[in-house]
Design a protein around this motif. Structure first.
Motif, PDB file in Angstrom:
ATOM      1  N   ARG A  18       0.847  -1.197   0.000  1.00  0.00           N
ATOM      2  CA  ARG A  18       0.000   0.000   0.000  1.00  0.00           C
ATOM      3  C   ARG A  18       0.880   1.244   0.000  1.00  0.00           C
ATOM      4  NH1 ARG A  18      -5.577  -0.620   3.445  1.00  0.00           N
ATOM      5  NH2 ARG A  18      -6.139  -2.745   2.815  1.00  0.00           N
ATOM      6  N   THR A  19       1.366   1.582  -1.181  1.00  0.00           N
ATOM      7  CA  THR A  19       2.222   2.752  -1.343  1.00  0.00           C
ATOM      8  C   THR A  19       1.383   3.929  -1.818  1.00  0.00           C
ATOM      9  OG1 THR A  19       2.750   2.192  -3.636  1.00  0.00           O
ATOM     10  CG2 THR A  19       4.171   1.278  -1.910  1.00  0.00           C
ATOM     11  N   TRP A  20       1.960   5.134  -1.708  1.00  0.00           N
ATOM     12  CA  TRP A  20       1.257   6.337  -2.143  1.00  0.00           C
ATOM     13  C   TRP A  20       2.270   7.428  -2.467  1.00  0.00           C
ATOM     14  CZ3 TRP A  20       1.608  10.560   1.396  1.00  0.00           C
ATOM     15  CH2 TRP A  20       2.104  10.222   2.661  1.00  0.00           C
ATOM     16  N   THR A  25       7.411  12.120  -4.511  1.00  0.00           N
ATOM     17  CA  THR A  25       7.956  11.129  -3.582  1.00  0.00           C
ATOM     18  C   THR A  25       6.957   9.991  -3.471  1.00  0.00           C
ATOM     19  OG1 THR A  25       9.115  12.826  -2.304  1.00  0.00           O
ATOM     20  CG2 THR A  25       8.712  10.719  -1.205  1.00  0.00           C
ATOM     21  N   VAL A  26       7.459   8.758  -3.406  1.00  0.00           N
ATOM     22  CA  VAL A  26       6.595   7.613  -3.163  1.00  0.00           C
ATOM     23  C   VAL A  26       6.899   7.081  -1.764  1.00  0.00           C
ATOM     24  CG1 VAL A  26       8.200   5.986  -4.293  1.00  0.00           C
ATOM     25  CG2 VAL A  26       5.792   5.365  -4.004  1.00  0.00           C
ATOM     26  N   TYR A  27       5.848   6.875  -0.987  1.00  0.00           N
ATOM     27  CA  TYR A  27       5.965   6.420   0.405  1.00  0.00           C
ATOM     28  C   TYR A  27       5.640   4.935   0.488  1.00  0.00           C
ATOM     29  CZ  TYR A  27       6.094  11.337   1.799  1.00  0.00           C
ATOM     30  OH  TYR A  27       6.446  12.652   1.950  1.00  0.00           O
ATOM     31  N   PHE A  28       6.475   4.202   1.185  1.00  0.00           N
ATOM     32  CA  PHE A  28       6.185   2.781   1.430  1.00  0.00           C
ATOM     33  C   PHE A  28       6.497   2.470   2.895  1.00  0.00           C
ATOM     34  CE2 PHE A  28      10.238   3.366  -0.630  1.00  0.00           C
ATOM     35  CZ  PHE A  28      11.141   2.500  -0.042  1.00  0.00           C
ATOM     36  N   ASN A  29       5.504   2.703   3.719  1.00  0.00           N
ATOM     37  CA  ASN A  29       5.661   2.596   5.168  1.00  0.00           C
ATOM     38  C   ASN A  29       5.258   1.242   5.744  1.00  0.00           C
ATOM     39  OD1 ASN A  29       6.566   5.320   5.604  1.00  0.00           O
ATOM     40  ND2 ASN A  29       4.483   6.009   5.215  1.00  0.00           N
ATOM     41  N   TRP A  30       4.376   0.539   5.060  1.00  0.00           N
ATOM     42  CA  TRP A  30       3.887  -0.726   5.611  1.00  0.00           C
ATOM     43  C   TRP A  30       4.951  -1.819   5.530  1.00  0.00           C
ATOM     44  CZ3 TRP A  30      -0.044  -0.444   8.647  1.00  0.00           C
ATOM     45  CH2 TRP A  30      -1.058   0.488   8.416  1.00  0.00           C
ATOM     46  N   SER A  31       4.889  -2.759   6.440  1.00  0.00           N
ATOM     47  CA  SER A  31       5.793  -3.906   6.431  1.00  0.00           C
ATOM     48  C   SER A  31       5.760  -4.591   5.068  1.00  0.00           C
ATOM     49  CB  SER A  31       5.373  -4.919   7.498  1.00  0.00           C
ATOM     50  OG  SER A  31       5.427  -4.370   8.790  1.00  0.00           O
ATOM     51  N   THR A 121       8.525   3.099  12.096  1.00  0.00           N
ATOM     52  CA  THR A 121       9.503   3.548  11.101  1.00  0.00           C
ATOM     53  C   THR A 121       8.782   3.902   9.811  1.00  0.00           C
ATOM     54  OG1 THR A 121       9.889   1.307  10.229  1.00  0.00           O
ATOM     55  CG2 THR A 121      11.295   2.038  12.054  1.00  0.00           C
ATOM     56  N   GLY A 122       9.279   4.909   9.114  1.00  0.00           N
ATOM     57  CA  GLY A 122       8.716   5.321   7.836  1.00  0.00           C
ATOM     58  C   GLY A 122       9.802   5.439   6.788  1.00  0.00           C
ATOM     59  N   LEU A 123       9.405   5.322   5.510  1.00  0.00           N
ATOM     60  CA  LEU A 123      10.393   5.357   4.442  1.00  0.00           C
ATOM     61  C   LEU A 123       9.756   5.858   3.151  1.00  0.00           C
ATOM     62  CD1 LEU A 123      13.378   4.687   3.991  1.00  0.00           C
ATOM     63  CD2 LEU A 123      12.678   2.395   3.283  1.00  0.00           C
ATOM     64  N   SER A 124      10.495   6.668   2.407  1.00  0.00           N
ATOM     65  CA  SER A 124      10.019   7.154   1.118  1.00  0.00           C
ATOM     66  C   SER A 124      11.181   7.251   0.149  1.00  0.00           C
ATOM     67  CB  SER A 124       9.320   8.502   1.271  1.00  0.00           C
ATOM     68  OG  SER A 124      10.158   9.442   1.901  1.00  0.00           O
ATOM     69  N   MET A 215      -9.898   1.368  12.163  1.00  0.00           N
ATOM     70  CA  MET A 215      -9.698   2.768  11.790  1.00  0.00           C
ATOM     71  C   MET A 215      -8.792   2.907  10.561  1.00  0.00           C
ATOM     72  SD  MET A 215      -8.880   4.037  15.677  1.00  0.00           S
ATOM     73  CE  MET A 215      -8.235   5.633  15.162  1.00  0.00           C
ATOM     74  N   LEU A 216      -8.097   1.824  10.191  1.00  0.00           N
ATOM     75  CA  LEU A 216      -7.049   1.905   9.171  1.00  0.00           C
ATOM     76  C   LEU A 216      -7.348   1.142   7.893  1.00  0.00           C
ATOM     77  CD1 LEU A 216      -3.822   1.369  11.337  1.00  0.00           C
ATOM     78  CD2 LEU A 216      -5.009   3.505  10.815  1.00  0.00           C
ATOM     79  N   TYR A 217      -8.099   0.063   7.988  1.00  0.00           N
ATOM     80  CA  TYR A 217      -8.138  -0.896   6.886  1.00  0.00           C
ATOM     81  C   TYR A 217      -8.578  -0.283   5.560  1.00  0.00           C
ATOM     82  CZ  TYR A 217      -8.865  -4.994   4.065  1.00  0.00           C
ATOM     83  OH  TYR A 217      -8.794  -5.903   3.039  1.00  0.00           O
ATOM     84  N   GLU A 218      -9.525   0.598   5.566  1.00  0.00           N
ATOM     85  CA  GLU A 218     -10.052   1.154   4.320  1.00  0.00           C
ATOM     86  C   GLU A 218      -9.107   2.169   3.680  1.00  0.00           C
ATOM     87  OE1 GLU A 218     -14.538   1.847   4.363  1.00  0.00           O
ATOM     88  OE2 GLU A 218     -14.045   1.866   6.513  1.00  0.00           O
ATOM     89  N   TYR A 219      -8.087   2.595   4.422  1.00  0.00           N
ATOM     90  CA  TYR A 219      -7.223   3.674   3.962  1.00  0.00           C
ATOM     91  C   TYR A 219      -5.874   3.148   3.467  1.00  0.00           C
ATOM     92  CZ  TYR A 219     -10.622   6.590   6.354  1.00  0.00           C
ATOM     93  OH  TYR A 219     -11.787   7.197   6.751  1.00  0.00           O
ATOM     94  N   THR A 220      -5.228   3.937   2.618  1.00  0.00           N
ATOM     95  CA  THR A 220      -3.920   3.558   2.097  1.00  0.00           C
ATOM     96  C   THR A 220      -2.869   3.558   3.194  1.00  0.00           C
ATOM     97  OG1 THR A 220      -4.492   4.527  -0.046  1.00  0.00           O
ATOM     98  CG2 THR A 220      -2.157   4.126   0.383  1.00  0.00           C
ATOM     99  N   ASP A 221      -2.747   4.666   3.906  1.00  0.00           N
ATOM    100  CA  ASP A 221      -1.738   4.801   4.964  1.00  0.00           C
ATOM    101  C   ASP A 221      -2.154   5.965   5.860  1.00  0.00           C
ATOM    102  OD1 ASP A 221       0.472   4.917   6.583  1.00  0.00           O
ATOM    103  OD2 ASP A 221       1.935   5.177   4.966  1.00  0.00           O
TER     104      ASP A 221
END
Length: 371
Positions: A18-20, A25-31, A121-124, A215-221
């Protein structure tokens, strides 16, 4: 070296999870999220921004508890190798890291996977510097896709240590070796993940977490987008369909019950919340997705409640494309990971159990299709 900003890379870099995007910039924060790039050349550098958090060795928020800064970790995979060529920590808010170097200047496919979890932790990615050229991706056969929804067990929390009383250290969280991605690789499926340590199915006041999965499932991040004061966008489920959703939620809800003077009320609320969450998962993914409601391998206190919730959901909706599954309990003969979590050995056992269960579903599906 040639520099390529993210705006120049959209058609050539394949993202996973689930990137955005925001501001080139592209964010990829999920495991286990990340990207794959194909290139020809001798060197590839990636420009990342890393986000850290404060981790407590004790009760969170206790002013007397020692705390330290934790940063994201990634693994780099080259071509079809399942073993990483590099695994390292990113400790700067914005810098360039060498991802690949060689002398052959041949074509290579490089995959970068984030090993550590969201919120902690976050990463982009901003772009690449390449001694060579970026190539168009090879069109791969479409694979089935599986999504894993869960807590620290799904994240692979602490599987890299055998010190059961140890707190969270990011170098010991390796989602690539956790049961979900391992099972997906055994099955030949692609995967994506939405998991956070300590998370409950729904908010529980006994567990001081800022978010819950409903609270999170329907959303990208949602956590990262709100931290940047952005509107949280909904994940595009139609563009990213999955064949399976594996839910492993209830361990932390049960912990909340153990902290409560009225544990039965939390158990009853968990049942109601689970029914509602299943309706959300079905609405998001459509009728064809198989939903597996799993629990384990640390705690089974709410397993019966989960089963009752699934029975209620089936009765209310007529949806029989949902299943329950119990992982085997952690063996006292096996190592134990940080904070009593499953070790890498236990995670591999869980993967094999899940593979066997999904193979049975696949066999039954194929039998029905040919009958």
């Amino acid at each position: 070296m040639k520099h390529f900003a993210w705006n120049d890379l959209r058609d050539t870099v394949t993202v996973q999870g689930r990137t955005w995007e925001h501001e080139d910039t592209v964010y990829f924060n999920w495991s286990s999220s990340g990207f794959t790039v194909r290139f020809r050349g001798s060197a590839l550098l990636a420009e990342f921004s890393a986000q850290s958090s404060e981790e407590y060795d004790g009760i969170p928020g206790d002013p007397n508890a020692p705390h330290r800064t934790v940063w994201p970790w990634i693994s780099v995979f080259v071509d079809d190798n399942d073993q990483p060529c590099r695994t390292f920590e990113l400790t700067n808010k914005s810098t360039k890291y060498l991802i690949y170097s060689g002398t052959d200047e041949q074509e290579h496919t490089v995959r970068v996977v984030k090993l550590t979890e969201n919120i902690k932790t976050g990463l982009s990615l901003h772009g690449f510097d390449v001694d060579g050229e970026i190539l168009m991706p090879v069109v791969e056969p479409i694979k089935k896709r599986i999504e894993f929804v869960g807590d620290s067990i799904t994240c692979g929390f602490g599987l890299g240590t055998s010190e059961k009383d140890r707190f969270y250290y990011p170098q010991e969280e390796n989602v690539w070796m956790a049961h979900g991605p391992t099972a997906a690789r055994y099955l030949g499926m692609d995967w994506q993940m939405i998991c956070i340590s300590g998370i409950c199915l729904a908010p529980r006041k006994e567990i001081p977490m800022p978010v819950a999965m409903n609270m999170l499932y329907e959303y990208t991040d949602r956590p990262a987008q709100q931290a940047l004061e952005l509107d949280a966008d909904h994940w595009n489920f139609k563009e990213h369909p999955v064949d399976y959703v594996v839910i492993n939620l209830g361990t932390n809800d049960a912990t909340a019950a153990s902290f409560s003077a009225a544990p039965k009320k939390i158990e009853e609320q968990y049942e109601k919340d689970y029914v509602h969450f299943l309706k959300t998962v079905r609405k998001c993914n459509g009728d064809k997705t198989k939903i597996i409601c799993a629990l384990g391998s640390m705690d089974y206190y709410f397993y019966d409640a989960m089963n009752r919730a699934v029975d209620t959901y089936r009765a209310e909706t007529g949806d029989n494309n949902v299943y329950t599954f119990k992982y085997c309990r952690m063996s006292p003969m096996d190592p134990i990971g940080a904070c009593g979590h499953p070790s890498e050995l236990t995670q591999q056992k869980m993967a094999k159990e899940l593979v066997a269960f999904i193979n049975t579903l696949e066999k039954n599906r194929n039998t029905k299709n040919h009958s």
